[in-house]
Design an enzyme around this catalytic site. Sequence first.
Site, short mmCIF file in Angstrom:
data_model
loop_
_atom_site.label_atom_id
_atom_site.label_comp_id
_atom_site.label_asym_id
_atom_site.label_seq_id
_atom_site.Cartn_x
_atom_site.Cartn_y
_atom_site.Cartn_z
N GLU A 16 0.68 -1.30 0.12
CA GLU A 16 0.01 -0.13 0.15
C GLU A 16 0.89 1.34 0.26
O GLU A 16 0.46 2.30 -0.80
CB GLU A 16 -0.95 -0.03 1.14
N ILE A 428 26.56 -3.99 -20.29
CA ILE A 428 26.62 -4.79 -18.97
C ILE A 428 25.69 -5.91 -18.90
O ILE A 428 25.93 -6.78 -18.18
CB ILE A 428 26.36 -3.91 -17.82
N GLY A 429 24.79 -6.12 -19.69
CA GLY A 429 24.03 -7.17 -19.95
C GLY A 429 22.55 -6.89 -20.11
O GLY A 429 22.19 -7.37 -21.40
N GLU A 481 18.97 -10.27 -21.54
CA GLU A 481 18.38 -10.31 -20.25
C GLU A 481 16.86 -10.23 -20.35
O GLU A 481 16.50 -10.34 -18.92
CB GLU A 481 19.13 -9.85 -18.97
N TRP A 558 22.07 -10.88 -1.28
CA TRP A 558 20.83 -10.56 -1.75
C TRP A 558 19.52 -11.42 -1.35
O TRP A 558 18.71 -11.43 -1.93
CB TRP A 558 20.75 -9.69 -3.22
N ASP A 596 28.93 -11.35 -12.51
CA ASP A 596 28.27 -9.82 -11.84
C ASP A 596 28.22 -10.14 -10.51
O ASP A 596 27.98 -11.17 -9.96
CB ASP A 596 26.98 -9.42 -12.22
N HIS A 637 31.49 -7.53 -12.81
CA HIS A 637 30.88 -6.15 -12.98
C HIS A 637 30.64 -5.82 -11.49
O HIS A 637 29.87 -6.41 -10.84
CB HIS A 637 29.72 -6.22 -13.82
N HIS A 691 21.78 5.60 -14.70
CA HIS A 691 20.86 6.04 -13.57
C HIS A 691 20.28 7.35 -13.92
O HIS A 691 19.41 7.67 -13.00
CB HIS A 691 21.35 5.98 -12.14
N CYS A 723 25.99 0.36 -15.92
CA CYS A 723 25.43 -0.90 -15.32
C CYS A 723 24.37 -1.27 -16.49
O CYS A 723 24.27 -0.79 -17.59
CB CYS A 723 24.70 -0.32 -14.12
N1 GLN Z 1 24.32 -7.90 -15.73
C1 GLN Z 1 23.11 -7.10 -15.17
C2 GLN Z 1 22.36 -6.18 -15.66
O1 GLN Z 1 22.96 -5.63 -16.82
C3 GLN Z 1 23.92 -6.49 -13.92
C4 GLN Z 1 23.16 -5.61 -13.12
C5 GLN Z 1 23.83 -4.91 -11.88
O2 GLN Z 1 24.77 -4.89 -11.63
N2 GLN Z 1 22.89 -4.51 -10.79
O3 GLN Z 1 21.27 -5.74 -15.49
ZN ZN Z 2 25.54 -2.77 -12.13
#
Ligand code: GLN
Ligand code: ZN
Length: 751
Positions: A16, A428-429, A481, A558, A596, A637, A691, A723
């Site tokens: 909520e 990065i993926g 991905e 995590w 990663d 990474h 970001h 990223c």
């Molecule tokens: N391989 C992941 C991606 O590209 C790495 C994400 C991360 O570092 N948090 O989403």
């Molecule tokens: Zn990352």
Amino acid sequence: MQTLAYGFPKLGKQREFKRLLESFWKGGLSEEEFYQGIEDLKLKRAEVYQANVDLFPSNEVSLYDFILDTAIMVGAIPGRFQPYQGLKTYFEMAKGKQALELTKWFNTNYHYLVPEIEKLEFSLLENFPLKDFLFYQKHGIDTFPKFIGPFTFLKLAKLIKPSAEGIKVEKINEPKVFEEALERLNLVYQEVLKSLAKAGAKTVLIEEPGLVMDLEPWEWSLVKKSYEALSGDIDLWILTYYDSVSDYSSFIELPVKGLGMDLVSNQENLANLKVVGFPKDKVLIAGIINGRQVWKAKLEDKLREVENLLQFTQDLVIANSCPLFHLPVSLVGEDHLPAELTNKLSFAEEKLEELKLIKRGLEGDQEALNLIADIQRKVQISFGQKEEINKRVSQLTEEDFTRGIPYSERIKLQQKRLKLPLFPTTTIGSFPQTEEVRAARAKFNKGEISFEEYQRFIKQKIAEVIKLQEDLGLDVLVHGEFERTDMVEFFAQKLEGIATTKQGWVLSYGSRVYRPPIIFGDVWRKAPMTLEEINYAQSLTSKPVKGMLTGPVTILNWSFYREDLPKEQIAYQIALALLDEVKDLERAGIKIIQIDEPAFREGAPIKRKDWDQYFSWAIKAFRLCAKANPETQIHTHMCYSEFNEIISYIAQMDFDVISIEASRSKGEIIEAFETFPGWDRQVGLGVYDIHSPNLPTKEEMKEIVRRALRILPKELLWINPDCGLKTRRWEEVIPALRNLVEVAKELRQQF
Ligand code: GLN
Ligand code: ZN
């Protein structure tokens, strides 16, 4: 004896809080409707407390972050947000264009906003604790106001100092400056305490987790001075958590009424309690129910522990070991899990019930004692065992953690095979997870489309993204991905011994939530996890496609994890499962594999003395799954910027290439490599800040590369985003990558 609980999740079982916040941001709710919704949520939350424990706090439902609340309370508003205009400024500071920096909260996966102190001047701007206390009072609910203490606040804040070379941002390290800041801050805290006393509050809970950090003696004397100034009008109980207090003797001498300690995260507090004792005139708030993990406590043992504690002090309050917001709200709705597992689980609501049961048991309530015995029996039954895995882990030798030949030899084999140009480019993926991708996954999860249809959809996306990367001219490709929701949950769903929840949401920051998986048994791989997609992607191109794995340390950090096995062993089990995947990828002809580890740093303990122990197994776990053939190039990474302090550990991971953040810090991060003589591994410069929706210009990206070139030879540099691109839109990603590839081409010309 009384029970206290604090930090219960504000999220709500149906998320909520998230919904209220996000619809308010989108303009779907008026300010009044939004506040009304929050108040309803607060009252519902209070009911859960009331049903289970004697004492509980107010001022816990921050609209974004409790550290931001503290900054606003004391008037620490940086100039760029002035003049302060209530909620508008509040959210500007939280998530506006020039928002405060977000960073990890102690050793958890929660993020707080870092306060910026421009002037050592504070004044009471918003009396949040009083407001909230009065709100509950109006509804006939008695609470203990709770807020972050002045020492921890300053410890986490940053000082903004204009200097000749521009603005300097740093932690407050100067004893004199810290002392002055603390003295002035205390004036505001005194005002808050006075107002609370006047409103009828009897006891205030002050959170000082900063006291578990490595502290200097001068810091402890400032803490003492600070509490001398604060005590008087009202009883103060100090709460510490996440680790043991760093100076027990100083801690118990603080001039306050109650002292809270985490008795779960390690045994140090308890050992000190036994040796040094506990002052007769103080209340001991014993954190005995684990607020970080999802397991039911061995309640008979806990009962005995409480009886022991009562020998030290009659003034005993039992509590959770740390705030409960690291846990999902309640077990209700998780009926898909096997009963043996559910029997052992305890989310936030169930933790409160445990506190209640202990109290009833202590009072001799027979029904409670029976339940306690039953729970103790059930939690001790272990399941999810796999003999072969234990054997494999116990038979590991040094060789399993070492690649066949040194990097200097490997690199030659790899170059021969890959023939990459100078400044190779890659990503990065992940690529954008659009509405279309999420809709297809939702349909598949609801059974509206078959597995085959879903698989076909994913393959079509892979084909599109391979074509796009070829058109853009990237050198090393990825499959995008699209089949993954979350980089940890995806592997958790494929691995045995790990459960995933339906509604086990936990707040990461603001309104952002994630569902940590639960590692309950021995972890092993039943079948290949990524082979199908990677193979398909590689079949479409002659350029190398990277195999994409989440590393063992990140999967572990995590997730919630079992406590009957050392973390190290769990990490090796995961690493072995990943190693099997690495071997399968190699057999399929994949030449580059990226593992990663964005949570590698975050798992480090709070105190430096515990670092060697943590990093030694974390490094080994990585090396175990990265033991590929010498000609296979292993990438890793990491995407945060505090690199300096851990560079010597990172270097021991023995990867071939590491891609890192470099845009936010404008390449400053590269200086970490300067402090490490003999650095020889390739570094992927994250020159595109994913970001932010801003398009990075070629000049900005080049500037970062130039800065790096002052420290690292050109042969070591790759160029990539900082990223995954999952959260971005295609309209942003395509031009940004086009610029990135051009930058690499121009640099090649130049060199
Ligand atoms: N391989 C992941 C991606 O590209 C790495 C994400 C991360 O570092 N948090 O989403
Ligand atoms: Zn990352």
